[in-house]
Design an enzyme around this catalytic site. Structure first.
Site, PDB file in Angstrom:
ATOM      1  CG  ASN A   1      -0.242   1.297  -0.733  1.00 31.13           C
ATOM      2  OD1 ASN A   1      -1.405   1.681  -0.796  1.00 31.13           O
ATOM      3  ND2 ASN A   1       0.622   1.527  -1.698  1.00 31.13           N
TER       4      ASN A   1
ATOM      5  CG  HIS B   1      -5.923  -1.454  -3.032  1.00 28.11           C
ATOM      6  ND1 HIS B   1      -6.189  -0.790  -4.199  1.00 28.11           N
ATOM      7  CD2 HIS B   1      -4.773  -2.123  -3.235  1.00 28.11           C
ATOM      8  CE1 HIS B   1      -5.243  -1.046  -5.089  1.00 28.11           C
ATOM      9  NE2 HIS B   1      -4.367  -1.846  -4.519  1.00 28.11           N
TER      10      HIS B   1
ATOM     11  CB  THR C   1       2.985   1.017  -9.591  1.00 27.00           C
ATOM     12  OG1 THR C   1       2.189   2.044  -9.008  1.00 27.00           O
ATOM     13  CG2 THR C   1       4.186   1.635 -10.268  1.00 27.00           C
TER      14      THR C   1
ATOM     15  CG  HIS D   1       3.954  -4.456  -7.194  1.00 27.21           C
ATOM     16  ND1 HIS D   1       3.130  -3.408  -7.563  1.00 27.21           N
ATOM     17  CD2 HIS D   1       3.507  -5.540  -7.866  1.00 27.21           C
ATOM     18  CE1 HIS D   1       2.247  -3.834  -8.444  1.00 27.21           C
ATOM     19  NE2 HIS D   1       2.456  -5.128  -8.646  1.00 27.21           N
TER      20      HIS D   1
ATOM     21  NE  ARG E   1      -6.175   4.196 -11.441  1.00 25.57           N
ATOM     22  CZ  ARG E   1      -5.374   3.449 -12.201  1.00 25.57           C
ATOM     23  NH1 ARG E   1      -5.083   2.216 -11.843  1.00 25.57           N
ATOM     24  NH2 ARG E   1      -4.873   3.922 -13.324  1.00 25.57           N
TER      25      ARG E   1
ATOM     26  CD  GLU F   1       3.354   3.910  -3.608  1.00 21.83           C
ATOM     27  OE1 GLU F   1       2.603   3.820  -4.607  1.00 21.83           O
ATOM     28  OE2 GLU F   1       3.573   2.967  -2.856  1.00 21.83           O
TER      29      GLU F   1
ATOM     30  NE  ARG G   1      -2.682   5.106 -10.637  1.00 18.66           N
ATOM     31  CZ  ARG G   1      -1.796   4.169 -10.969  1.00 18.66           C
ATOM     32  NH1 ARG G   1      -1.336   3.346 -10.068  1.00 18.66           N
ATOM     33  NH2 ARG G   1      -1.380   4.051 -12.212  1.00 18.66           N
TER      34      ARG G   1
ATOM     35  CD  GLU H   1       8.612   0.613  -2.440  1.00 22.26           C
ATOM     36  OE1 GLU H   1       8.547   1.661  -1.768  1.00 22.26           O
ATOM     37  OE2 GLU H   1       7.615  -0.066  -2.750  1.00 22.26           O
TER      38      GLU H   1
ATOM     39  CG  HIS I   1       0.298   5.953  -6.182  1.00 19.39           C
ATOM     40  ND1 HIS I   1       0.532   4.932  -7.069  1.00 19.39           N
ATOM     41  CD2 HIS I   1       0.606   7.100  -6.834  1.00 19.39           C
ATOM     42  CE1 HIS I   1       0.967   5.438  -8.217  1.00 19.39           C
ATOM     43  NE2 HIS I   1       1.010   6.752  -8.101  1.00 19.39           N
TER      44      HIS I   1
HETATM   45  N1  PXP Z   1       5.245   0.027  -3.462  1.00 14.02           N
HETATM   46  C1  PXP Z   1       4.906   0.753  -4.554  1.00 14.02           C
HETATM   47  C2  PXP Z   1       5.900   1.723  -5.087  1.00 14.02           C
HETATM   48  C3  PXP Z   1       3.629   0.628  -5.157  1.00 14.02           C
HETATM   49  O1  PXP Z   1       3.326   1.371  -6.230  1.00 14.02           O
HETATM   50  C4  PXP Z   1       2.712  -0.279  -4.593  1.00 14.02           C
HETATM   51  C5  PXP Z   1       1.365  -0.423  -5.201  1.00 14.02           C
HETATM   52  O2  PXP Z   1       1.455  -0.986  -6.443  1.00 14.02           O
HETATM   53  C6  PXP Z   1       3.103  -1.007  -3.468  1.00 14.02           C
HETATM   54  C7  PXP Z   1       4.370  -0.842  -2.920  1.00 14.02           C
HETATM   55  C8  PXP Z   1       2.171  -1.961  -2.780  1.00 14.02           C
HETATM   56  O3  PXP Z   1       1.877  -3.022  -3.605  1.00 14.02           O
HETATM   57  P1  PXP Z   1       0.760  -4.060  -3.162  1.00 14.02           P
HETATM   58  O4  PXP Z   1      -0.531  -3.321  -3.110  1.00 14.02           O
HETATM   59  O5  PXP Z   1       0.819  -5.098  -4.234  1.00 14.02           O
HETATM   60  O6  PXP Z   1       1.155  -4.582  -1.811  1.00 14.02           O
END
Ligand code: PXP
Length: 248
Positions: free
Chosen positions: A7, A10, A108, A198, A56, A77, A52, A158, A50
């Site tokens: 992901n 960030h 999330t 997550h 952001r 996402e 959003r 998921e 994602h």
């Molecule tokens: N999966 C989903 C559906 C998410 O929304 C997120 C981000 O919150 C993640 C995975 C990845 O989470 P993290 O950044 O905590 O690894």
């Protein structure tokens, strides 16, 4: 084989901290697309991002570039809104993860409430899957949500690993792993594929080896954080090494 979806949100979070307004001549950095390309070079199996509602971190242009430039399955996402649905139907990524969205949350925080909304969610799932995207529903690992997700026709769930990632001590961790394992077994029995995400990090990922049927882990925060120290390629390779040896 347990797949890793990186992901890259960030990387965009850091960019947006400085470059919310972009004018000519600016070179916004870091690029989430470059982070995705580095992840691909290190052996990641997919890229997750994602988009959003408040934009952001990821922007529409980032998603278009990820789809065009990165030769890995893209997992978008998104919230189940008409604007996001229209965007997804144009983008047609390989995978779509439907998530709840709350502007006040940092990331999330909870799973989608599918129970009671099976028909509305099912309609969106049908349209997206007819357009060629496999849909997963991001849900808490509870029986009612797994059964409701299966009713929508989504190909995957998921499982939300937030409670797992916050567990303190061996007993609490074992309880959360059991919840995930039960939800995964139920989903698999209903013919639904199982992903998880997550809060998964370098310290807790191997505790998920006790959860059966896992197809893919989506990991963002921890990999981007580690990448600040050792670079994206090494951060991804280290996570892949920890994930090796999983038996579904
Ligand atoms: N999966 C989903 C559906 C998410 O929304 C997120 C981000 O919150 C993640 C995975 C990845 O989470 P993290 O950044 O905590 O690894």
């Amino acid at each position: 084989m347990l797949r890793l979806g990186v992901n890259v949100d960030h990387a965009a979070t850091v960019r947006q901290a400085r470059y919310r307004e972009v004018s000519r001549g600016m070179a916004p950095e870091p690029s989430p697309v470059d982070f995705a390309l580095e992840s691909a070079g290190a052996g990641a199996h997919g890229i997750t991002a994602h988009l959003r509602e408040d934009r952001r971190h990821m922007q529409e242009a980032d998603l278009l570039r990820l789809a065009r430039e990165v030769r890995l399955p893209l997992n978008l996402e998104m919230a189940n809104t008409s604007r996001m649905l229209a965007f997804a139907l144009r983008l047609r990524p390989a995978n779509i993860c439907m998530v709840p969205e709350d502007r006040r949350e940092v990331t999330t925080e909870g799973g989608l409430r599918v129970r009671g909304a099976e028909r509305a969610i099912g309609r969106a799932v049908s349209r997206l899957q007819a357009a060629g995207s496999a849909v997963s529903l991001f849900i808490d690992p509870v029986e009612g949500e797994v059964r409701a997700a299966a009713e929508t026709g989504a190909r995957f769930v998921e499982l939300h690993t937030g409670a797992f990632s916050r567990a303190v001590g061996k007993r609490e961790l074992a309880r959360e792993v059991r919840r995930l394992a039960r939800a995964a077994a139920l989903a698999d029995g209903l013919g639904v594929g199982v992903n998880a995400g997550h809060g998964i990090n370098y310290g807790n990922v191997r505790a998920l080896f006790d959860v059966p049927h896992l197809n893919e882990l989506n990991i963002g925060h921890s990999i981007v954080s580690r990448a600040l120290m050792v670079g994206a390629r090494r951060a991804v390779r280290e996570m892949l090494a920890l994930m090796r040896g999983y038996r579904p």
